[in-house]
Each structure stands twice: as structure tokens, then as C-alpha cells.
Design a protein around this motif. Structure first.
Motif, mmCIF file in Angstrom:
data_model
loop_
_atom_site.group_PDB
_atom_site.id
_atom_site.type_symbol
_atom_site.label_atom_id
_atom_site.label_comp_id
_atom_site.label_asym_id
_atom_site.label_seq_id
_atom_site.Cartn_x
_atom_site.Cartn_y
_atom_site.Cartn_z
ATOM 1 N N MET A 22 -20.076 -9.505 3.613
ATOM 2 C CA MET A 22 -18.920 -9.581 4.206
ATOM 3 C C MET A 22 -18.210 -10.737 3.540
ATOM 4 S SD MET A 22 -18.143 -10.039 7.458
ATOM 5 C CE MET A 22 -17.301 -11.118 8.655
ATOM 6 N N LYS A 23 -18.147 -11.225 2.228
ATOM 7 C CA LYS A 23 -17.654 -12.337 1.545
ATOM 8 C C LYS A 23 -16.364 -11.542 0.733
ATOM 9 C CE LYS A 23 -17.703 -16.028 -2.030
ATOM 10 N NZ LYS A 23 -18.240 -16.922 -2.583
ATOM 11 N N LYS A 24 -16.859 -9.750 0.379
ATOM 12 C CA LYS A 24 -16.442 -9.503 -0.217
ATOM 13 C C LYS A 24 -14.728 -8.624 0.412
ATOM 14 C CE LYS A 24 -16.040 -5.580 -3.444
ATOM 15 N NZ LYS A 24 -16.705 -4.716 -4.585
ATOM 16 N N MET A 25 -15.283 -8.771 2.065
ATOM 17 C CA MET A 25 -14.448 -8.411 3.293
ATOM 18 C C MET A 25 -13.356 -9.306 3.181
ATOM 19 S SD MET A 25 -13.174 -5.460 5.349
ATOM 20 C CE MET A 25 -12.759 -5.385 6.368
ATOM 21 N N GLU A 26 -13.460 -10.528 3.072
ATOM 22 C CA GLU A 26 -12.732 -11.531 3.748
ATOM 23 C C GLU A 26 -11.515 -11.957 2.415
ATOM 24 O OE1 GLU A 26 -14.872 -15.591 4.434
ATOM 25 O OE2 GLU A 26 -15.948 -14.550 5.672
ATOM 26 N N SER A 27 -12.503 -11.674 1.060
ATOM 27 C CA SER A 27 -11.087 -11.714 -0.644
ATOM 28 C C SER A 27 -10.200 -10.329 0.030
ATOM 29 C CB SER A 27 -12.137 -11.666 -1.377
ATOM 30 O OG SER A 27 -13.144 -10.112 -1.822
ATOM 31 N N SER A 28 -10.790 -9.196 0.545
ATOM 32 C CA SER A 28 -9.653 -8.684 0.578
ATOM 33 C C SER A 28 -8.437 -8.654 1.321
ATOM 34 C CB SER A 28 -10.812 -6.809 0.936
ATOM 35 O OG SER A 28 -10.173 -6.089 0.991
ATOM 36 N N VAL A 29 -9.114 -8.914 2.661
ATOM 37 C CA VAL A 29 -8.526 -9.494 4.043
ATOM 38 C C VAL A 29 -7.397 -10.593 3.513
ATOM 39 C CG1 VAL A 29 -8.202 -10.698 5.701
ATOM 40 C CG2 VAL A 29 -9.657 -8.933 5.646
ATOM 41 N N LYS A 30 -7.705 -12.180 2.254
ATOM 42 C CA LYS A 30 -6.355 -12.819 1.872
ATOM 43 C C LYS A 30 -6.178 -12.439 0.650
ATOM 44 C CE LYS A 30 -9.993 -17.063 2.652
ATOM 45 N NZ LYS A 30 -10.910 -17.251 1.916
ATOM 46 N N ARG A 31 -5.799 -11.048 -0.246
ATOM 47 C CA ARG A 31 -5.666 -10.552 -0.690
ATOM 48 C C ARG A 31 -4.388 -10.002 -0.343
ATOM 49 N NH1 ARG A 31 -3.337 -11.309 -4.462
ATOM 50 N NH2 ARG A 31 -2.949 -9.876 -5.707
ATOM 51 N N SER A 32 -5.229 -8.671 0.954
ATOM 52 C CA SER A 32 -4.065 -8.096 1.438
ATOM 53 C C SER A 32 -2.758 -8.682 2.116
ATOM 54 C CB SER A 32 -4.436 -7.892 2.644
ATOM 55 O OG SER A 32 -5.136 -6.721 2.188
ATOM 56 N N LYS A 38 -1.603 -12.238 0.894
ATOM 57 C CA LYS A 38 -0.698 -12.420 -0.106
ATOM 58 C C LYS A 38 0.362 -10.978 -0.532
ATOM 59 C CE LYS A 38 -4.072 -16.251 -2.451
ATOM 60 N NZ LYS A 38 -4.719 -16.133 -3.062
ATOM 61 N N LEU A 39 -0.032 -9.993 -0.848
ATOM 62 C CA LEU A 39 0.467 -8.485 -1.040
ATOM 63 C C LEU A 39 0.902 -8.507 0.141
ATOM 64 C CD1 LEU A 39 -3.173 -6.466 -2.666
ATOM 65 C CD2 LEU A 39 -0.659 -7.173 -3.656
ATOM 66 N N PHE A 40 1.146 -8.688 1.254
ATOM 67 C CA PHE A 40 1.795 -8.296 2.113
ATOM 68 C C PHE A 40 3.082 -9.676 2.034
ATOM 69 C CE2 PHE A 40 4.059 -9.531 5.935
ATOM 70 C CZ PHE A 40 4.519 -8.393 6.644
ATOM 71 N N GLY A 41 2.751 -10.530 1.494
ATOM 72 C CA GLY A 41 4.412 -11.453 1.336
ATOM 73 C C GLY A 41 4.586 -10.739 0.160
ATOM 74 N N GLN A 42 4.308 -10.545 -0.259
ATOM 75 C CA GLN A 42 4.933 -10.480 -1.892
ATOM 76 C C GLN A 42 5.549 -9.386 -1.793
ATOM 77 O OE1 GLN A 42 1.729 -9.628 -4.873
ATOM 78 N NE2 GLN A 42 1.308 -12.189 -5.047
ATOM 79 N N PHE A 43 5.113 -8.134 -1.434
ATOM 80 C CA PHE A 43 6.396 -6.776 -1.330
ATOM 81 C C PHE A 43 7.270 -7.481 0.050
ATOM 82 C CE2 PHE A 43 3.129 -5.489 -4.361
ATOM 83 C CZ PHE A 43 3.924 -3.929 -4.410
ATOM 84 N N PHE A 44 7.193 -8.216 1.134
ATOM 85 C CA PHE A 44 8.049 -8.649 1.872
ATOM 86 C C PHE A 44 9.278 -9.312 1.756
ATOM 87 C CE2 PHE A 44 9.711 -10.979 5.233
ATOM 88 C CZ PHE A 44 9.859 -10.801 6.054
ATOM 89 N N LYS A 45 9.397 -10.000 0.346
ATOM 90 C CA LYS A 45 10.225 -10.465 -0.498
ATOM 91 C C LYS A 45 10.785 -9.514 -1.014
ATOM 92 C CE LYS A 45 8.591 -14.885 -2.504
ATOM 93 N NZ LYS A 45 8.740 -15.633 -3.242
ATOM 94 N N LEU A 46 9.737 -8.842 -1.664
ATOM 95 C CA LEU A 46 10.346 -7.505 -2.370
ATOM 96 C C LEU A 46 11.590 -6.493 -1.890
ATOM 97 C CD1 LEU A 46 7.835 -5.959 -4.839
ATOM 98 C CD2 LEU A 46 9.667 -6.684 -5.517
ATOM 99 N N GLY A 47 10.746 -6.326 -0.611
ATOM 100 C CA GLY A 47 12.170 -5.957 0.428
ATOM 101 C C GLY A 47 13.330 -6.754 1.054
ATOM 102 N N CYS A 48 12.802 -7.923 1.073
ATOM 103 C CA CYS A 48 14.035 -8.607 1.576
ATOM 104 C C CYS A 48 15.013 -8.223 0.291
ATOM 105 C CB CYS A 48 14.154 -9.898 1.258
ATOM 106 S SG CYS A 48 13.171 -10.162 3.220
ATOM 107 N N PHE A 49 15.317 -8.942 -0.702
ATOM 108 C CA PHE A 49 16.015 -9.474 -2.257
ATOM 109 C C PHE A 49 15.839 -8.546 -3.165
ATOM 110 C CE2 PHE A 49 13.698 -13.126 -1.025
ATOM 111 C CZ PHE A 49 14.913 -13.430 -0.029
ATOM 112 N N THR A 50 15.261 -6.795 -2.932
ATOM 113 C CA THR A 50 15.710 -6.035 -4.007
ATOM 114 C C THR A 50 16.429 -4.530 -3.511
ATOM 115 O OG1 THR A 50 12.510 -6.197 -4.580
ATOM 116 C CG2 THR A 50 14.243 -4.241 -5.534
ATOM 117 N N PHE A 51 17.462 -4.971 -4.721
ATOM 118 C CA PHE A 51 18.158 -3.590 -3.315
ATOM 119 C C PHE A 51 18.978 -2.967 -4.564
ATOM 120 C CE2 PHE A 51 19.824 -7.714 -1.625
ATOM 121 C CZ PHE A 51 19.725 -7.469 -0.578
ATOM 122 N N GLY A 52 19.358 -1.497 -3.942
ATOM 123 C CA GLY A 52 18.837 -0.326 -4.860
ATOM 124 C C GLY A 52 17.860 0.289 -4.866
ATOM 125 N N GLY A 53 17.214 0.629 -4.198
ATOM 126 C CA GLY A 53 16.059 2.192 -3.771
ATOM 127 C C GLY A 53 14.810 1.926 -4.658
ATOM 128 N N GLY A 54 14.306 2.999 -4.900
ATOM 129 C CA GLY A 54 12.494 2.361 -5.327
ATOM 130 C C GLY A 54 12.466 2.339 -6.629
#
Length: 104
Positions: free
Chosen positions: A1-11, A13-29
């Protein structure tokens, strides 16, 4: 169960980081890959340059958008399937919201 919680918390954080990348990175992949190189390889050391190159190579060879595949592979590397999904959704959400507002 603890491993699942850390995976959820990590996910979340990753969502927030990639949301920021999607907001502020222009020019494609490739510009997003460059930002990933700067952040995850040079600054945080979570990946090696070879790891990112491998992800990019595999992402280019799979069907779909290259950067969507790279985002999923990075998220999977960090937090398994939930992390991959979080990265892809976080990255595509900002342009999707902008296009929704514009079309409305």
C-alpha cells in the motif's frame, strides 16, 4: 500500500511539472525534449543523457506524437503507468484548454 501512495504522490508531482512544460514551452516536441534535458538530466540528475536519447528514439519510432510517447516513457520510468498517464495529460491539457477557450 505504501508503494502505491508514493506512486500516486509522484504522479501528481509529474502532472504539475508537465503541465508547466505544456504551458511555457513553445516550438513543438523538440523544444520540450530540450527542456526535459535541462531539467531532468542537467539540473536534477534523474536521467542520463543516454536515457533521454533512448526515450526520444523509442518515442519517435512508436505510433502517435513523439513528445506524447516521450512523456509517457518518462512518466513510466518515474512512477509506472500512473506516472506515464499523468505526464501525458499534464502536457496536453494547457493547449487543449487554450483551444477550448478560443473555439468557444
Amino acid at each position: 500500500m505504501k508503494k502505491m501512495e508514493s506512486s500516486v504522490k509522484r504522479s501528481v508531482k509529474l502532472f504539475g511539472q508537465f503541465f508547466k512544460l505544456g504551458c511555457f514551452t513553445f516550438g513543438g516536441g523538440w523544444s520540450i525534449v530540450a527542456q526535459m534535458q535541462k531539467r531532468y538530466v542537467e539540473k536534477e540528475g534523474r536521467l542520463t543523457s543516454e536515457d533521454l536519447l533512448d526515450m526520444t528514439s523509442v518515442g519517435r519510432s512508436l505510433p502517435g506524437t513523439m513528445i506524447g510517447n516521450v512523456a509517457f516513457l518518462f512518466g513510466y520510468h518515474e512512477a509506472r503507468v500512473l506516472g506515464g498517464i499523468a505526464c501525458v495529460i499534464g502536457m496536453i491539457m494547457p493547449p487543449m484548454l487554450v483551444l477550448t477557450v478560443i473555439t468557444y
